[in-house]
Design a protein around this motif. Structure first.
Motif, PDB file in Angstrom:
ATOM      1  N   ARG A 313       0.834  -1.209   0.000  1.00 60.94           N
ATOM      2  CA  ARG A 313       0.000   0.000   0.000  1.00 60.94           C
ATOM      3  C   ARG A 313       0.868   1.259   0.000  1.00 60.94           C
ATOM      4  O   ARG A 313       0.585   2.232   0.715  1.00 60.94           O
ATOM      5  N   SER A 314       1.898   1.235  -0.803  1.00 63.12           N
ATOM      6  CA  SER A 314       2.822   2.366  -0.863  1.00 63.12           C
ATOM      7  C   SER A 314       3.114   2.740  -2.312  1.00 63.12           C
ATOM      8  O   SER A 314       2.965   1.931  -3.232  1.00 63.12           O
ATOM      9  N   VAL A 315       3.543   3.989  -2.518  1.00 59.84           N
ATOM     10  CA  VAL A 315       3.897   4.479  -3.845  1.00 59.84           C
ATOM     11  C   VAL A 315       5.273   3.943  -4.229  1.00 59.84           C
ATOM     12  O   VAL A 315       6.241   4.082  -3.473  1.00 59.84           O
ATOM     13  N   VAL A 316       5.372   3.327  -5.432  1.00 54.99           N
ATOM     14  CA  VAL A 316       6.644   2.766  -5.886  1.00 54.99           C
ATOM     15  C   VAL A 316       7.177   3.472  -7.128  1.00 54.99           C
ATOM     16  O   VAL A 316       8.320   3.239  -7.521  1.00 54.99           O
ATOM     17  N   ALA A 317       6.368   4.321  -7.754  1.00 52.85           N
ATOM     18  CA  ALA A 317       6.845   5.065  -8.922  1.00 52.85           C
ATOM     19  C   ALA A 317       5.947   6.262  -9.166  1.00 52.85           C
ATOM     20  O   ALA A 317       4.763   6.263  -8.794  1.00 52.85           O
ATOM     21  N   GLN A 318       6.520   7.288  -9.794  1.00 59.80           N
ATOM     22  CA  GLN A 318       5.773   8.489 -10.178  1.00 59.80           C
ATOM     23  C   GLN A 318       6.192   8.863 -11.592  1.00 59.80           C
ATOM     24  O   GLN A 318       7.378   9.091 -11.850  1.00 59.80           O
ATOM     25  N   TRP A 319       5.234   8.880 -12.529  1.00 59.03           N
ATOM     26  CA  TRP A 319       5.530   9.151 -13.933  1.00 59.03           C
ATOM     27  C   TRP A 319       4.844  10.456 -14.359  1.00 59.03           C
ATOM     28  O   TRP A 319       3.635  10.472 -14.634  1.00 59.03           O
ATOM     29  N   PRO A 320       5.573  11.555 -14.444  1.00 60.03           N
ATOM     30  CA  PRO A 320       4.978  12.805 -14.949  1.00 60.03           C
ATOM     31  C   PRO A 320       4.743  12.715 -16.449  1.00 60.03           C
ATOM     32  O   PRO A 320       5.464  11.993 -17.157  1.00 60.03           O
ATOM     33  N   ILE A 321       3.736  13.426 -16.939  1.00 63.00           N
ATOM     34  CA  ILE A 321       3.490  13.502 -18.377  1.00 63.00           C
ATOM     35  C   ILE A 321       4.437  14.555 -18.951  1.00 63.00           C
ATOM     36  O   ILE A 321       4.341  15.731 -18.595  1.00 63.00           O
ATOM     37  N   PRO A 322       5.355  14.173 -19.831  1.00 60.97           N
ATOM     38  CA  PRO A 322       6.320  15.147 -20.373  1.00 60.97           C
ATOM     39  C   PRO A 322       5.625  16.297 -21.082  1.00 60.97           C
ATOM     40  O   PRO A 322       4.708  16.093 -21.889  1.00 60.97           O
ATOM     41  N   GLY A 323       6.018  17.534 -20.754  1.00 60.26           N
ATOM     42  CA  GLY A 323       5.393  18.691 -21.355  1.00 60.26           C
ATOM     43  C   GLY A 323       4.035  19.019 -20.782  1.00 60.26           C
ATOM     44  O   GLY A 323       3.378  19.961 -21.225  1.00 60.26           O
ATOM     45  N   GLY A 324       3.597  18.261 -19.786  1.00 57.70           N
ATOM     46  CA  GLY A 324       2.293  18.485 -19.158  1.00 57.70           C
ATOM     47  C   GLY A 324       1.189  17.689 -19.813  1.00 57.70           C
ATOM     48  O   GLY A 324       1.296  17.253 -20.960  1.00 57.70           O
ATOM     49  N   GLY A 325       0.118  17.504 -19.076  1.00 59.22           N
ATOM     50  CA  GLY A 325      -1.017  16.750 -19.595  1.00 59.22           C
ATOM     51  C   GLY A 325      -2.087  16.557 -18.549  1.00 59.22           C
ATOM     52  O   GLY A 325      -1.989  17.085 -17.427  1.00 59.22           O
ATOM     53  N   SER A 326      -3.113  15.792 -18.886  1.00 60.20           N
ATOM     54  CA  SER A 326      -4.270  15.630 -18.005  1.00 60.20           C
ATOM     55  C   SER A 326      -4.799  14.196 -18.063  1.00 60.20           C
ATOM     56  O   SER A 326      -5.916  13.957 -18.521  1.00 60.20           O
ATOM     57  N   PRO A 327      -4.016  13.196 -17.605  1.00 65.25           N
ATOM     58  CA  PRO A 327      -4.448  11.799 -17.673  1.00 65.25           C
ATOM     59  C   PRO A 327      -5.723  11.551 -16.881  1.00 65.25           C
ATOM     60  O   PRO A 327      -5.850  12.014 -15.751  1.00 65.25           O
ATOM     61  N   ASP A 328      -6.642  10.807 -17.488  1.00 65.79           N
ATOM     62  CA  ASP A 328      -7.980  10.632 -16.921  1.00 65.79           C
ATOM     63  C   ASP A 328      -8.306   9.161 -16.692  1.00 65.79           C
ATOM     64  O   ASP A 328      -7.878   8.577 -15.719  1.00 65.79           O
ATOM     65  N   MET A 329      -9.066   8.548 -17.600  1.00 63.72           N
ATOM     66  CA  MET A 329      -9.491   7.159 -17.458  1.00 63.72           C
ATOM     67  C   MET A 329      -8.896   6.296 -18.567  1.00 63.72           C
ATOM     68  O   MET A 329      -8.539   6.794 -19.627  1.00 63.72           O
ATOM     69  N   GLY A 330      -8.822   4.995 -18.337  1.00 62.34           N
ATOM     70  CA  GLY A 330      -8.329   4.110 -19.379  1.00 62.34           C
ATOM     71  C   GLY A 330      -8.197   2.678 -18.936  1.00 62.34           C
ATOM     72  O   GLY A 330      -8.940   2.201 -18.082  1.00 62.34           O
ATOM     73  N   ASN A 331      -7.188   1.978 -19.514  1.00 61.37           N
ATOM     74  CA  ASN A 331      -6.936   0.586 -19.163  1.00 61.37           C
ATOM     75  C   ASN A 331      -5.596   0.152 -19.736  1.00 61.37           C
ATOM     76  O   ASN A 331      -4.928   0.937 -20.415  1.00 61.37           O
ATOM     77  N   VAL A 332      -5.228  -1.110 -19.465  1.00 64.95           N
ATOM     78  CA  VAL A 332      -3.972  -1.647 -19.990  1.00 64.95           C
ATOM     79  C   VAL A 332      -4.254  -2.609 -21.138  1.00 64.95           C
ATOM     80  O   VAL A 332      -5.341  -3.164 -21.260  1.00 64.95           O
TER      81      VAL A 332
END
Length: 389
Positions: A313-332
């Motif tokens: 239950r801990s954060v293991v990675a942080q991925w910023p969107i290069p140049g900025g962005g607004s990630p919302d909903m999706g899937n793999v």
């Protein structure tokens, strides 16, 4: 002539030894029923049937595609995940919000909620052709889930504060569950035994609603410790904890579903919004939209993806969107190598490499929202953008 006694004993001694050895071995390898112990059970994993080797025969022939509902363009973009290009775009009903795989995995439904008007509808897509069918009028289908046995579609009427149970093929109305204590009811997930679902209440003072869908009864309302704007919900692999994204509190509340109580909080990023479970079921991808605004947020904001390890239950990675962005909903993707998220305020979609966090941007229509990737492994779909079990 009578042989001496020593001859008899020398002949029998080896036999006695072998018998004793055999008995000891048998005794060592056995145990009476009262001292027997059952073999250890494997840990519970509700996502065990959604790994890459569990594609259902029902998905055979489905084209590998990513379907993106463009809310303000009144269209759906279709992306080829191999070429990473938009290969089609077709019109649908007003304000499409989510593309939802059906319970039986044979249809993709576009939920066109028409933003509180009486012009709502759902549009079926044939995943074998990636083409739409005829719209069906449905009141305010902001989101769509399914009863665990597939007996009904659960239309989430956000504007009208109710859940409509409809025929999963014809969408004929069967019954309605009023939810007056849950303004802005929108996202949900089911308990491990499917006895109840927990829905988020986006507006008002926020909070959660616990619903027994089978008996069509509201079981309770939970106010969170910090007033905010709860969004997506996903259950942990062991079935013990519901993760609830909160856009205003920039993190994830942890909820014990059985006792319906708050047990923790994990800070993630600005505008925490959506969840996607990794293909191996060990991690939770959290999309942070980079804004606290529900609509008309600025483009190129500080959007990011946080990776949470379920076991710790801990954060293991942080991925910023290069140049900025607004990630919302999706899937793999079916193999788990690609994480697909809509860029709500940037008219783009993000394909994120789940190993490195590298981001590829693809232009689509205006205000893309709840995209789905198809096909996906699993026995059946619970709804939303592909919550599979």
């Amino acid at each position: 002539m009578i042989k001496p006694y020593w001859w008899f004993t020398s002949l029998c001694a080896p036999l006695v030894f072998l018998f004793a050895l055999s008995s000891a071995s048998a005794s060592a390898g056995s145990c009476p029923e009262d001292c027997s112990e059952p073999p250890p059970r494997a840990p519970m994993n509700i996502y065990s049937q959604t790994t890459s080797d569990h594609l259902s025969p029902a998905t055979a022939g489905a084209l590998p595609r990513v379907y993106v509902p463009n809310r303000s363009s009144t269209s759906v973009s279709v992306i080829d995940p191999v070429t990473l290009k938009e290969v089609d775009r077709f019109p649908v009903g007003r304000k499409p919000q989510h593309v939802v795989p059906s319970w039986d995995l044979k249809t993709l439904w576009v939920a066109n909620n028409a933003s509180g008007t009486s012009k709502g509808s759902v549009t079926p897509i044939d995943p074998k052709t990636a083409k739409p069918g005829h719209e069906i009028p449905v009141d305010d289908p902001y989101n769509m889930y399914f009863m665990p046995d597939g007996s009904a579609a659960v239309i989430v009427d956000e504007a009208y504060q109710r859940l409509d149970l409809r025929d999963p093929q014809t969408m004929a109305l069967k019954s309605t569950i009023p939810t007056p204590t849950c303004p802005g009811i929108n996202h949900a997930d089911f308990s491990v035994d499917n006895s109840y679902a927990i829905f988020t209440c986006e507006y008002g003072e926020g909070g959660l609603l616990k619903v027994d869908l089978k008996n069509q009864k509201v079981l309770g309302h939970l106010a969170l410790s910090k007033m905010g704007m709860p969004q997506d919900v996903r259950l942990s692999p062991d079935g013990k904890v519901f993760y609830v994204a909160d856009m205003m509190n920039d993190g994830v509340f942890l909820i014990d579903g059985d006792s319906f109580s708050e047990i923790g909080f994990i800070a993630t990023g600005i505008g925490t919004h959506g969840f996607v479970v990794s293909r191996d079921g060990t991690k939770l991808y959290v999309s942070n939209r980079g804004s606290h605004k529900m609509e008309q947020g600025r483009a190129k904001g500080p959007g990011s993806v946080t990776v949470i390890d379920f076991a710790t239950r801990s954060v293991v990675a942080q991925w910023p969107i290069p140049g900025g962005g607004s990630p919302d909903m999706g899937n793999v993707s079916a193999d788990g190598k690609q994480l697909w998220l809509s860029g709500r305020f940037d008219s783009e979609v993000y394909m994120i490499d789940t190993t490195s966090g590298a981001v590829t941007k693809i232009r689509v229509g205006v205000e893309p929202h709840g995209l789905t990737v198809w096909p996906q492994p699993g026995r059946y779909s619970q709804g939303h953008t592909g919550n599979m079990r």
